[in-house]
Scaffold this motif. Structure first.
Motif, PDB file in Angstrom:
ATOM      1  N   LEU A  81       0.862  -1.182   0.000  1.00 52.39           N
ATOM      2  CA  LEU A  81       0.000   0.000   0.000  1.00 52.39           C
ATOM      3  C   LEU A  81       0.900   1.234   0.000  1.00 52.39           C
ATOM      4  N   SER A  82       1.005   1.882  -1.134  1.00 51.88           N
ATOM      5  CA  SER A  82       2.041   2.913  -1.279  1.00 51.88           C
ATOM      6  C   SER A  82       1.511   4.321  -1.467  1.00 51.88           C
ATOM      7  N   SER A  83       0.203   4.519  -1.325  1.00 49.80           N
ATOM      8  CA  SER A  83      -0.332   5.866  -1.512  1.00 49.80           C
ATOM      9  C   SER A  83       0.120   6.780  -0.374  1.00 49.80           C
ATOM     10  N   VAL A  84       0.041   8.076  -0.615  1.00 44.16           N
ATOM     11  CA  VAL A  84       0.398   9.045   0.422  1.00 44.16           C
ATOM     12  C   VAL A  84      -0.470   8.841   1.651  1.00 44.16           C
ATOM     13  N   LYS A  85      -1.760   8.566   1.448  1.00 44.74           N
ATOM     14  CA  LYS A  85      -2.680   8.340   2.551  1.00 44.74           C
ATOM     15  C   LYS A  85      -2.206   7.188   3.433  1.00 44.74           C
ATOM     16  N   HIS A  86      -1.806   6.075   2.819  1.00 45.59           N
ATOM     17  CA  HIS A  86      -1.369   4.905   3.592  1.00 45.59           C
ATOM     18  C   HIS A  86      -0.034   5.178   4.303  1.00 45.59           C
ATOM     19  N   ARG A  87       0.866   5.917   3.649  1.00 46.42           N
ATOM     20  CA  ARG A  87       2.145   6.242   4.292  1.00 46.42           C
ATOM     21  C   ARG A  87       1.921   7.121   5.515  1.00 46.42           C
TER      22      ARG A  87
END
Length: 226
Positions: A81-87
């Motif tokens: 999960l590499s989206s900005v939200k997940h980070r």
């Protein structure tokens, strides 16, 4: 360094353990969250490499358990999960860094070195004191009179920076640079959420010295630590 690697995929786990071995690091391997928690109780680790998705749940549950205990071991979270939200979510839940899969083993090793380096107290083993408020770097405890609480790494770093600058304004930019090594302002309330948990911990031991300067930053008032 001795690391705890929490990864259920045997191919990825072997890649991490053997790859970090070339850098001189040893590792304990756990394939589930429950194995990870048992391993953390069994011996000391310099850092944790934690897969986000595990057979027995989300890896963030391991972080929550760690932060509810001693809270001092740095965590690098791995995830597809590499989206900005997940980070951002991973960092807010207590991870010290977040690396998306697939990844380069050289970058993983470099990031581990960085988060371990950031976790070394800058006080050189000397307690930081303001009035009756004291930070113990050996245990990551904050003490006020006879009461004490264990802080996680971010809370400890936030309070240490405020105490070193008692009665002076500490801006958000200063905290982002010194605590998170960010040279930019992320689109998240990462400071506010960590500061809220820190203030709760301080209030529980009978001390409430942090004053919010809206739009500017924070001041730790020495008179409130008397």
């Amino acid at each position: 360094m001795h690391l705890l690697v929490v990864e259920d995929d045997p191919v990825i786990a072997d890649h991490i353990v053997s790859g970090l071995g070339h850098f001189g690091h040893s590792a304990t391997l756990a394939r589930t969250g429950s194995e990870a928690i048992a391993a953390l109780a069994g011996r000391a680790h310099d850092a944790v490499v934690l897969d986000r998705m595990l057979p027995d749940g989300d890896g963030t549950s391991v972080i929550r358990h760690m932060r509810s205990q001693s809270g001092a071991v740095p965590v690098l979270m791995l995830s597809a999960l590499s989206s900005v939200k997940h980070r951002i979510e991973g960092l807010q839940l207590g991870a010290d860094d977040y690396l998306a899969k697939p990844f380069d083993i050289d970058e993983l090793a470099a990031r581990l070195n960085a988060i371990v380096r950031r976790g070394v107290p800058r006080s050189d083993g000397v307690n930081i004191e303001v009035g009756r408020l004291r930070l113990d770097p050996s245990s990551h405890r904050v003490l006020y009179g006879s009461a004490s609480a264990v802080l996680n790494r971010k809370q400890y770093s936030l309070l240490a920076h405020l105490m070193r600058n008692a009665d002076r304004l500490v801006t958000r930019s200063m905290l982002l640079e010194c605590v998170w090594s960010y040279s930019f302002s992320p689109t998240t309330n990462i400071i506010e959420s960590n500061m809220s948990r820190l203030r709760t911990a301080l209030q529980e031991i009978g001390c409430d010295p942090i004053e919010t300067q809206r739009g500017a930053g924070y001041i730790l008032r020495a008179e409130r630590c008397a």
